[in-house]
Structure formats: C-alpha cells, structure tokens
Design an enzyme around this catalytic site. Structure first.
Site, PDB file in Angstrom:
ATOM      1  N   HIS B 107      23.085  17.230  26.465  1.00 31.13           N
ATOM      2  CA  HIS B 107      23.315  16.400  27.911  1.00 31.13           C
ATOM      3  C   HIS B 107      22.903  16.354  28.906  1.00 31.13           C
ATOM      4  CE1 HIS B 107      27.290  16.220  29.736  1.00 31.13           C
ATOM      5  NE2 HIS B 107      27.169  16.365  30.571  1.00 31.13           N
ATOM      6  N   GLU B 108      21.964  17.840  29.205  1.00 31.84           N
ATOM      7  CA  GLU B 108      21.171  16.917  30.447  1.00 31.84           C
ATOM      8  C   GLU B 108      20.270  16.186  30.192  1.00 31.84           C
ATOM      9  OE1 GLU B 108      22.118  17.883  33.278  1.00 31.84           O
ATOM     10  OE2 GLU B 108      24.109  19.191  31.965  1.00 31.84           O
ATOM     11  N   HIS B 111      21.310  13.515  31.181  1.00 34.33           N
ATOM     12  CA  HIS B 111      21.119  12.744  32.588  1.00 34.33           C
ATOM     13  C   HIS B 111      19.827  12.377  33.347  1.00 34.33           C
ATOM     14  CE1 HIS B 111      25.571  13.725  33.026  1.00 34.33           C
ATOM     15  NE2 HIS B 111      25.462  15.137  32.837  1.00 34.33           N
ATOM     16  N   ASP B 184      31.815  14.133  35.336  1.00 32.56           N
ATOM     17  CA  ASP B 184      30.306  13.396  35.298  1.00 32.56           C
ATOM     18  C   ASP B 184      31.319  12.408  35.107  1.00 32.56           C
ATOM     19  OD1 ASP B 184      28.062  15.282  35.418  1.00 32.56           O
ATOM     20  OD2 ASP B 184      28.606  14.542  32.730  1.00 32.56           O
TER      21      ASP B 184
END
Lengths: 300, 300, 300, 300, 300, 300
Positions: B107-108, B111, B184
């Site tokens: 997930h990170e 980004h 988000d």
C-alpha cells in the site's frame, strides 16, 4: 425605486462624493498638506467610507509622512494610507515564486485588459503584482467616477467578464488553471445568480423574485420548486459560460497588447491607469453589446 | 488573487520558509547543535509550523539527545522530534500481523511510486511501515520544496492519483481490498469535489461556484438544484474513476520496480527519498499529462 | 493507512493480546488459579477490554468460585465472568415457549454453520440457546484469533452472509420469518452501506467517499444528490440480496449437517466450537469466493 | 436473536406469566378472595404489568368490592379493575346516538369476527359497545395465551386484517365509512411499515434495514433515497390494500354469522369469547395462508 | 368572510376613515389650523394610522410651521408631516446623477401611467423624483378613496401591472434594465404567489390552500409535493409574464402621453394627481379586463 | 373506535348535551329567567362549552339585561351572550361599503343555500351580514342537533361543498372572486387533506395513514415519498375541484331561490333558519349522493 444591493463599492446611506470631500476638509484642518494633494481626488477614491474611516485615513497618512521625516502629507501618503485601510499593509518580505509571479501577472492583466476593452465598466485605477494583505498575490483597482445608485443588466454582464478575465488569462497563456481565481469565480457567480433570481434580468424568467436569501441568512429563502431550480441553474451556467467564452476571445483577439502589458507589469510591478491607456493606444476593437447566453453569443 | 484553501501543508498567513529558518535560529541560541544540523533543511520540512511549534520541536529534540546522554542535538533528534509532533510517538511494541504487514508495505509503496512517476508532484521524503500514532500502520512523507500559494488543476489531478496509489496497489497485488484506504479515499474525494464545485476546474461546469460549504460548517451551502447535483456527482465520479484506472495502470506498467521497492521496504522498514530514487533508476516511463475523465483517458 | 472503523471487536488503541495477557497476570497476583486456567486463552477471548474490564473480570470470577465454596478460580469461572460482563447474566428462570425455542435453535445454528463453512471468517467459539440478558434468546460467539487492524472486502462479504444465516434458517426450515433477525439485518445493512459509501468497496462507484456520517451524528453527511442516492440504494440492495440467496443455498446444500447440529443444540442447549467441528466432520464443500451482486452470483 | 419490538402487549423485560402470578399471590395476602378468583387467569390477562400495576389492580378491586358492601373480592371485581387500569373507567351516563351505536356494533364485530376466522391470531376475550374512557365508543379485547418473544410475518399479516375488520364492516354494511377507524388505520399502517423497513418481511426488498426511526424520535432516520421511497410506499400500500380486500371478502363470505353476532351484541352490549364461539359454531371456512400483495391475493 | 390580508394600506382592526377624522379633531384642539386644512382629506390620506400616529403627525406639522415662524398649521405642513412619517425626511442635498435621474423619471411615470389607464386601481395622488428616505430615488403615491375589506382577483391583476410599470418603462425606453425595480418585482411576485397558493384565484388549481406561510414565519408551511411545486411555479410565472407583456404594450400604445408626462416630471420634479389627469386628457384607450395567463392574453 | 378529530364543534371529552343543560341549571339558580328561556335550546347551541364557559355566558346575559334595566334575563340576552363569546361583540359603527355589502350577502347566502339543499348536513341556524368581531363581515351559523362522535365520508363531502358555497356565489354572480373566501378555502382544504391522509376516505389510497401531523406540530410527520406526494396532491385537488363544480351547479340550478334569499338578507340583514325554510319552500331538487372526484361527477 430602490438601488441594487449588489455593488459593495456604492452604499447609498453613507456620505456621497460631496459629503466625503467636506469631511476630509474638516479633518485636514491643522494638518499640512503638500501642493499635490487633491482632496476631491481622494474623495473619489473612497466611496463607502464613513467619517471615521476618512479621519483614520488622514491620520495614517500623517504617520507615513512622519516616518520619512516630512512635515507635509503628500498625495502618495494618502494613496498608501487608503490602500492600507482597504486591503491591508504591503508585505515586502514575501518572496513570491518565479512561476507563480508569472501566473499572477498574466492573471491581473487579464482582469485589467478586459475591463478596459468593455463598455459599461468603471476606469482601471492601477494593476499591481506587489503582494498585499494575507490573501492577495496581486490586484487590480477600480476608481469609480461618481456615486451610483443603480446598476444595469449590461453593467453586470461586463462586470462578470472582467472578473473572469484572470482565469481566462491563465487558460489562454498556460493551458493550466489555478486556485487563484476562486474569489473571482465566487463573485461572478453571485452576480449571475442575483441577475436571474433577484433582479429579474433574465429573459427566460422575466421580472420575478425567485430567491430572497440575503448574505448572512441562516437559511435560504427560495420561492421555487426543485424542478424549477434546474432551469435556474441552467440560466446561471449559460450566463457564466457565455461570459467566459467571450472573455477568452477578447484576450486572444488582443493577444499582442495582452503580452506587452504583462511584460511591462513584470518589470515595473505596478501600472497606473494612465500608463495602461498608453499601452493600449492602438485602440483595439471595443465590444459593443454583451449577450446573456451562449446561443445568442454563438449567433454573433 | 487568492491562493487555494485546499493544501493543508501550505498556510499563507503562517511564517514562510525564510521566517521559519529565522525563528529556528532564535530558539537554537543557547543549545549545542551537532555539525550535521541544517536549520534550513529543518525549516523546509516544517511548512505550517508557527513559532510555538518550532520552539517545541527544538525542546523535544534536546530531550531526545539528553536521554541518550548527548550534549549536542543532532539532525536525527530534530527529524524524530518533528515527526513526533506531526504524527505521534513511534510505537515499537505494536506487533503487526504478518499478512497485514505485507498489505501495508505494498500500500505505502503504491503511494510512493505513483508520486515519484507523476509530474506535478512534490518529492517523496520517506516511506515507512514502522507504525506511528494511533491510526497509521505505515505512511509516506512528502518534503515540499518551496512555499506555494497556488495549486493548479494538473497538480490536483496528480495528487488524487498519488492518494489512490495505496488502494490500487492492494487490488493489483492481492485482488482484495481493505479498509486501510479509507482516509486516502476521503482526501481524494474532497479534492475532486472542490475542483468541480469551488475552483471551476471542470469542463462541464466551467468557472462557477457551486458549493460554498467550508469544513466545520453546520449546514451545507449548495448553490444548485438536486437535478444539477446528479451531474456534479457524475463529474466527481469520472475524475476519481479515471484517476483510479490510471493509477492501477502505472503500477502494472512498472510492476518490477514496484516489487523491488516493496521487498526492500519489508527488509529495511523505512526507505528515504534518495534510496527510492536509486531503486527506480531504470527511469521508467513518466506520464506527461493527466486527463480529467475516463472517456479522455480511454482515448489515450 | 487507517484501519476500518467497523469491527467493534477490534479497537486499535486499547491493549493488544500481549498487553491483555500482561494485565491479567498483574491482577491475578494474590488469587489462586486452578491448573486449567490459561490467561493467554482468556486474553484471546477479550479483545477490546481495557485494564479496568480485566480486573473486573477476575473479581467476578473470584466471587463465582467463592459462591461454590472453592478457593481456586477455575477456567469455567473466568468464562462465565467474561460472558456476564459482555452480554449480561444468565436467566435460568425464563421459560421459552416450545415453538420459539425451536425457531431460536435453527436460527442460531444458521449463523454458526454459515460462519464455519465460509472462508474469511473468524472461528465459532460457542452456540447456545440459553437466554442471556434482556434481549438475547440465544447467541453465537466468535473467538477472534489475533488482533486485527484491517478488514478486507471478502471478509465483509462473509460477515454479511454469517449475519443473514439466522433469517435464512427460519425461511428454509419454517417457510415463515420472525422479528428475531432484526438486529442481524441492521448490522448486515450497516456493513453493506459502509462498503459502498465509505470504503470504496463497490465496483459501480469505486474508491470514492459518498457518506461521511458517523454513529451518533445528529445530521447525515451525504456527498451525493438524490438521484445518485437511488443507485447507491440499488448497490446495497444487490449486496444484501445476493448474500441472502447465497446463504439460503449454503444451508440447503448442507441440510443434513444443519439438522444434525440443531438437534444436538436442542438437547445440549450449548455447543462449543470443537464439538461443532466434530459435527461437521464430513467436511462439506467450502465456498471459495463471494460475489458482490446477484448477477455475478447467478453466473456461478 | 432479539424479539420484535412491535407488539405492545409483550414486553420482554417485565415479569412473565409465572412472575405475575407470584406477584399477585404476594399482594393478595391479607385480602379475602372469593372462590371464583383465579390468579392464574388474572396473570394471563395482564401481560406487560409490573409489580406496582398488579398491586394497584388488587387495591382497585378491593375498593369495588367495598363499595358494594362485600368483604370478599370476586373475579368480576378483578376483571373490572384490570380494564379500568388499561382502558379507563366505564361511562354509563354517555348517551350514544342510535345510528352511531349501530355503526359501532358492526365495526367491533368486524374486528372480532376477522380475528376469530383467521389463523395466527390470539383468542378474542370480549367484544363490547359499552363506551369506556374518553375515546373508545366500543372495543374488542384479546387475551394472549402465553408470553411471546417473537412475531412472525404471518402473524403480522393476520393482525393487519383484524385491525381493518372494523372499517371493512362499515363499508360492507353501510356503504359509507367513518372516522371511527382512524386509530385502526394508524396501527395497521405502522405494522406494514415496520414489516417492509425494519423486519425485512417484504419480498421486493428482502432482509435489509431501510428505516431506523423509533417512536418519539425527533427526526426520521431513513436509509434510502426519495426514489427508493416510492417503491417502499408502493409495497406498504399493497400490503394494506390486499389486506383490506381480503377482510371485506371474509365478512361477505360469512355475512349471516356477521349479522347474527351483531344483533346479539346490540341486545347484550357485551359478548365474551366463549359466547362468540357458540355464535360461530357452524364453523365457517378458515383462511389458511395470507398473501402479502394484491397480485398474489388475486391469484387465490 | 375574512378580508384579504394582502393590502398593507388597509388594516381592518385599526380606526377607519370616520375614526381617523374623529381622532384628528381631538388632537387638533388647541392648535391653530389654517383655513386650507381639511381633516377629512388628511384622514383619507392616512389609512392604517392608529391614534398615536395621528397625534405624532399633528405635532410634526406644528414643528414645521414653527420653524417657518408661522402660528397656524397649514395643509402643506400636514402633507409634509404625513409623508415624513411614512417614507422618511426629504433629502435635498443628494445629487442624483443626470442619467439616473432620467431613468428614475421614466420608471415612476411608468408606474403612474399604468395605474391611471387600468380599471380596478386606486387614484394616483402624486408622482415625484425628489429622493426621500434611504432607498427611494423617486416614488408614486396612491390615495385610497375608502376603507376596503376585500380585494378581488381583477384588482390584484391590475396591481401587478402597476408594479411592473417601472421596469417596463426602462425596457421600452432604454433597452436596458436596472436594479431599481427589485422592490417592485418582490411585491408583484408576492401578490401572484398569494393569488395561486392562498386565495384560490388561479384556474388550474381552483379554491385550494397550497401554502400557509405567513410573513415572519421561520419555516415555510407548504401543502404540496415538489412535483406539484413545479406547476405552481409555472402558474406564477404565467401571471407575471402575461402582466409584464401587457404592461409594455400599454406604455407603447400610449407612448406620446408617456413622453409628455415624463418631460413634465423632469421639469417640475413632482406632479399631483389632478395635473396628471390633465396631461392624459386625450383620454387614451382604457383596458377593460385582464387575463391571468399569456395564452389568454395572446388570444385577445 | 375513536371519533374523528375534525369537527371543532364536537369535543368528546367536554360535557355533552345532558351535561351542559345540567350545568346551566346549576348556574341559573338565583337568576331570574324570562318565560321564553329554554335552557335545553341553549345547551344545544353550545357544544364544546365547558362549565366555566356556560357560567360566563349566563353572567354576560345578566349584564345585557341589566343594561336595559330588566331584572329578568330573556332568551335574546342569552343568544346575544353566546354569540359574543363565540364570535365577538357586534360592531354597529362599522360602515361597510355598498359593493362589499352586496358581495358579502351573496357569499353568505351561497353558504346557507348549499347547506340547506345538501343531505348529510346540519341545520342552518341563522345567516347575517351584520359585521361581528374583527374579521367577519358576515357569517352563517349552524345549530348541531345532537352530540356526535363520528363523522362519515359523505358528511365531509357535504361540508366541503358548504364551505365553497361562498366563493361559488361570488363567481356565479359577479364573475370576479375576492379574498373573502380565504378562510373557507383553508377549512375545505384541511378536510380534503385529512380524508385522504388520515381517515383513509379515498379510493386510490384506501385505509392507510399517510400523514400524522397534528395542528401546532413544529414539523410535519409525513409517511410517504415525494413521488407519492404528487398522487396525494392530485386526489385532494380532485376532491376540491369536483366539489367546487358541484357547488356552482347547485347555485345555478336554484338561481331564483338564491336571488330571493339574498334580496331578503340585504333588506333584513339577518335571516333565521325557519325564515330560510319558508323562502326555499318550492322545495328544490336535493342532491342525493356526492362523488369524490370530477370524473365520477361528470358521469352523473
């Protein structure tokens, strides 16, 4: 007849031009004024000021003169003081980014040039990209020529175009648009909304009151159903989008002048109204009459 | 011109970069700083901080140094202190489940990679899966390079894609999606909403104010009918869904890099911006311009 | 990343498994524990408990032991005490009608069997038809295996089916349905609503925030028009009705097992998780992946 | 499982049948009871009564006995006292108009006969046209046979028909309808509404929570859009109108019995449940299963 | 029968013509009145005045006389005093712009001429372009001939046309329209709204109450759905637009008279009702009956 | 069964006819009554009066008698006193305009004649054009013959027609309509609204509660969606417009009688019920049954 409640610069119940000049004379007593000072010009620059504002203005100007060790207050002191009261103190220390400075310059010249080229507008007093106050990265000032009580439909249509001049400039020059136009958009929308719902200045609806909400009202006072609301939305959208299309066309039709003024502004940071006149001297084509909707506009 | 009110990291009325550096110098007097300390770098990391925040930051750093028996405050102390204030204290004791740790890492990196590959974005400062504060299982930090007053449409379109990078990563890697993206999603929706209703950054509606609700308002201030509301919803949906499709495509087109960074993150737990640069060095294809809607996107 | 706010049994900021075990050890000092007591098992049964709750639990268990003249607290005391705190004291005196007792038994086994047969669910701890508290005529307890921070779409889809297992059982067995499912329906609807409007877990709308209402808010915070609301309603309806159809099919495909467990429950009144495992030992077909909507479901 | 919250006569947290009988025995100590008194019967007649209500009932009965100079409280005293508490004191002085008396009689027999002929209903205790309290010109009393925790869909469908029995009787007999049915209509609508929106007892919508408004809430808590609202309205209308058509048909199919009972009621003013049984002894056709909507009903 | 609540000049519960004359006589005692004073005329000019207002009026007139050193109050004092109370003190110092003065003159004559030429209207008392009060740049005064309790549909239709006379004059003469008509538009809309929703004076809806909102109510009390609201909007729009079309036609059909009166007004600044009569002496065609909607109007 | 809450003249919880007569006898003790006084008649005239009202009535009558120097209270005193309490004191001084007097007379006779000619109505007590109270220019009084607890659909349909009789008279006689009918319209609309939404007296919707708003409620309690609201509006409109068409037809079919009564009323100013009977003696055709909607009405 009641004058419109829309133009913030004209408040009927406050002192008029004559009144302000008289008040300034009273407060100027005991203060030394330089020969270049014209209290009449100052009165013309300060519509909406009440007595206390005018007294304050003279005091601020006196302080500015004193700071520079002068005994006489000159016209520049008074101009600076009046802007300080209206917009906020100048912020010399703020470093505006190079790209943002470019955007701001085109944006402000967009406003100023559209205002100059359209009929039914007030004269431009000055354009500047020296930041002032908390929010303004640059601004265009208008000097109203006389106290006014009524606003006409044609004047409102020109005012919407002037307000959208900044956003149009960004799109025409950069092909990208910024948040810098958000206050302009808010004001243009408010005028278009009032034309349709309060002043009966829309051909589809005619002379009818549709919305009696006033600023600061906790609830909206709408006199129409949701279905009618859709038609109102459409009329307002037409007014805005016709105006925006017109405005972009004005800037593109006068692109050379637009560029020339912006370059001058980037050099000088501030252009006064008369300098602006000289830069436009080729006397570009002035638009005669504005259409309310895109259809009519397309037909031109 | 007024700057946009959207970007929380840029608050115009607070001290700017120069101002913060000056304030830090004042508060650093009487404190011993290690040679690696750059107050300019620290000032660049702390947009939005007022004087009190900066003083607090130096005090926290001094305490951290004291705990380790050092007399000099070093750059690591200051970084730790600034993150502690912004996000909350590090929680070493929390045992993240093995599968959740995997999800968080992808997930990170989702980004961070999207932010790196898109134009009109700020540089990535660091990516981490060390939990911090009550809510964050991991996070990606941005280091804005300069004080900014305006946000453009293209910058917002890139920001939405960066925000959706985490969710897109989950779908691309696991084929299942989690609640981890809810914040988000909230932020991406808010930007898309403001583009259409506040900043006139939508081609269907143009430069019009549709919604003047501000955060914390008790009631919404909508300037449109329900029927128009449907069209607004559709525009916002188009912006989000076009962005989401783009984002998934970016991750799939750069899947090898995506995998490589995630594995590194799972080993090291934290990757700084320059390390990230090295991991992407094959210089993958950068997207040039973003479309607003899916139709346009499909045409690309 | 923020974990979802939906699962009440997992609260991130409260002590985790390790933390709870440590707290229990502290409070157990000075109390005699029987050899069968496992504080680790107890900690696993009490997610969401804070220190005060755990101390209370140990005290209640000590009282239960004392009532029976025992000096040692045993595991049964601790189980009874933890349920008493969570659900309410057992009501032995309440006479449930014969027919209602039958309905309740099938209803609870419906929940338990669906939960056992579906992937992405937590283990069943116990099923009982001994009434407890004011409202529960029977209940099915879950023992979460580990502290969780994220919930996935597939887990929510399974949870909805588990919740609808009770109503499905009534319809499949009796051809009539009762008010006993009203709380299950409320929870299943809330999950489906949050999937579509908060967590972006719906293919029609994608990763967008549609509703930001929180529990206890006085007003709803909807970010969509009435017309869009109809499409949202339809998506939620599809999720629920697909789930309900699936659930009835699961029970009918495993009807023999369903009957066998219910008969056992009517005899024993309570079945623990491991007993349940033995009753299902024929290992019925486990459903692999859940569809979001009825159309997809029909295609399976 | 939670029991339904709809039936006012069954409140789960209050003393049950056993409990009430025990409480009555306690309060009856020191009072002389006639041989015809059955505290068990009295307990069956008073679901929902708490201890204070039951004590009050015995005191009222003692006063009634004392007024007539009797030392013993008999069953009639207790019946009168329980009705006085529930509905209000009898008003012998009120002169009901001859025509209104006729309407009231047919109306009440309409309720009673439908309740007798339908399955899934509670037994009729008594029908009367002796006015009582401020609002009731007549009434039909039900004696629930046992404490109940659940209500089924079929029971609700029968209850709606029973409630509409009064209005149906007026239309069938007089061809005109009166305001006398307004409370019946309110209750029938509330049940149909809850079936569709709270209990998932409607085939179109299935097991979903649509409305979570509780009685006395200041605002309605609707979980659906206006467009969906139309479909909900239609389902509720179908339930009511199917029920009303069924109800009129029941009365017309059993018109002779209907007439015979009404004439008896006009003579005697009150008919007890067992007398009613004798009047229906020809054992008319009992309806087996109720349809939810008119379409299905038409197919019968 | 209740009289309409619309006409502000007629308030039933206040003193009527006879009453006001009597009150004036009482307060005039001890004051010297010039021979030209007619208390009856004064009473006719002051419908809606209560005793205190009338006393105040006489005192103001006495002060005006005293200022000019006269002992006797004359009719001019009383007229000036009554207007001061009703509209506000005269503002001689305000300099109205030359163009605005022209607009105001045509606007006011628009009102006055339409009022004179239509049946079912009250007589015009005076037209003036001397500014008065804060808002009025000019005004047209009506002298009601008798106390009235009822208003008819034909009177309302004429009143709407009279109110729109100012706006119509602007459009007919200048081809541009101003904010000066905003109060006229508000009043015309309010009458049309009340005709349709309160007084049943619309053929589509007939004698039905649709809206029971009263001035100053915090919430609107509408008795109709949104869909019906659209039809109501359309009826009100028809009434207004038919009236506006009629009004423009009246001014164009009598353009010579319209010009002649306006020129006189620009010279004299004020024209009394009898002078107006002389200016119209050519006796132009008077409209006999007014249509409610444009369709009917077109058919004339 | 509950009686309808609509008819203001019948309040169930207040003393009934017998009760009022008894109360009057009590308060009449010690007062001298003329031989023409019938306390039974007085009781019949005062439905809804509580004890205090009746005592007040007798005191007022005593004062009236005393003013004329009489020791005995006669029936006229009592009638005057009861009307004074209900409607307000007579205002002899008010001068009604000649034309308004004519309108009022036809309007009131419209009410009275329709009430006389329709079945299911109460008897007319008196018609008058003597103004009374602040608002009534004239009125028609009804003397209910007996205490009533129920209202039927046919009675409501007749009451709506009676209420619209005034407006119908204006249109039939003058071709113009006035604000005088606004209260009649409000009451007729309220009845039609309650028939459809509260009393289930509409064939389209049947026995369902649609609106549970009570007078004085701050918020409306609607149980239907906007779309259904449109159908409700249409049903109410049909009831009103069918009634209005019927009412105009009744007056035109009996025009001679209508004229004769009005002329008599203009002469005598007040007509009592028995005089009215004599004026109608030709016994015009009485309408037997009323239709709910225009379609049905057209078919008659």
């Amino acid at each position: 007849m009641r004058p419109g409640r829309f133009d913030r610069q004209v408040v009927v119940d406050r002192p008029d031009l004559k009144g302000r000049e008289a008040i300034l004379k009273v407060h100027a007593k005991g203060k030394k004024l330089a020969p270049d000072v014209s209290l009449n010009t100052l009165a013309r620059k300060t519509p909406g000021f009440v007595g206390a504002d005018l007294a304050n203005l003279l005091n601020e100007a006196a302080i500015l003169a004193a700071r520079e060790g002068r005994q006489e207050i000159n016209m520049a002191d008074l101009e600076e003081a009046s802007e300080k009261v209206t917009i906020g103190p100048e912020r010399k220390s703020r470093v505006t980014l190079q790209k943002e400075r470019l955007i701001v310059a085109y944006h402000e010249v967009g406003h100023a040039l559209v205002q100059k080229l359209l009929p039914n507008t007030e004269p431009v007093h000055k354009v500047t990209i020296v930041p002032r106050g908390n929010a303004a990265l640059g601004y265009t000032m208008t000097l109203p020529t006389e106290d006014r009580y009524l606003k006409s439909k044609n004047e409102y249509l020109a005012e919407i175009r002037t307000l959208l001049g900044g956003r149009a400039a960004e799109e025409v020059v950069f092909g990208d648009i910024t948040t810098g136009a958000s206050n302009d958009i808010q004001r243009a929308t408010a005028i278009a909304h009032a034309m349709v719902t309060k002043f009966g200045m829309n051909e589809k609806f005619g002379p009818i009151l549709l919305d009696n909400t006033h600023e600061g009202d906790m609830f909206q006072t709408k006199y129409y159903s949701e279905s009618t609301g859709k038609f109102i939305d459409d009329e307002i959208l037409k007014i805005i989008n016709t105006a925006y299309a017109d405005t972009k066309k004005i800037l593109m039709d006068n692109y050379e002048t637009f560029e020339k003024i912006t370059k001058t502004l980037l050099e000088k940071e501030t252009i006064m109204g008369d300098e602006l006149d000289k830069l436009i001297k080729g006397e570009p084509e002035v638009i005669e009459e504005l259409s309310e909707t895109a259809e009519q506009s397309a037909a031109e």
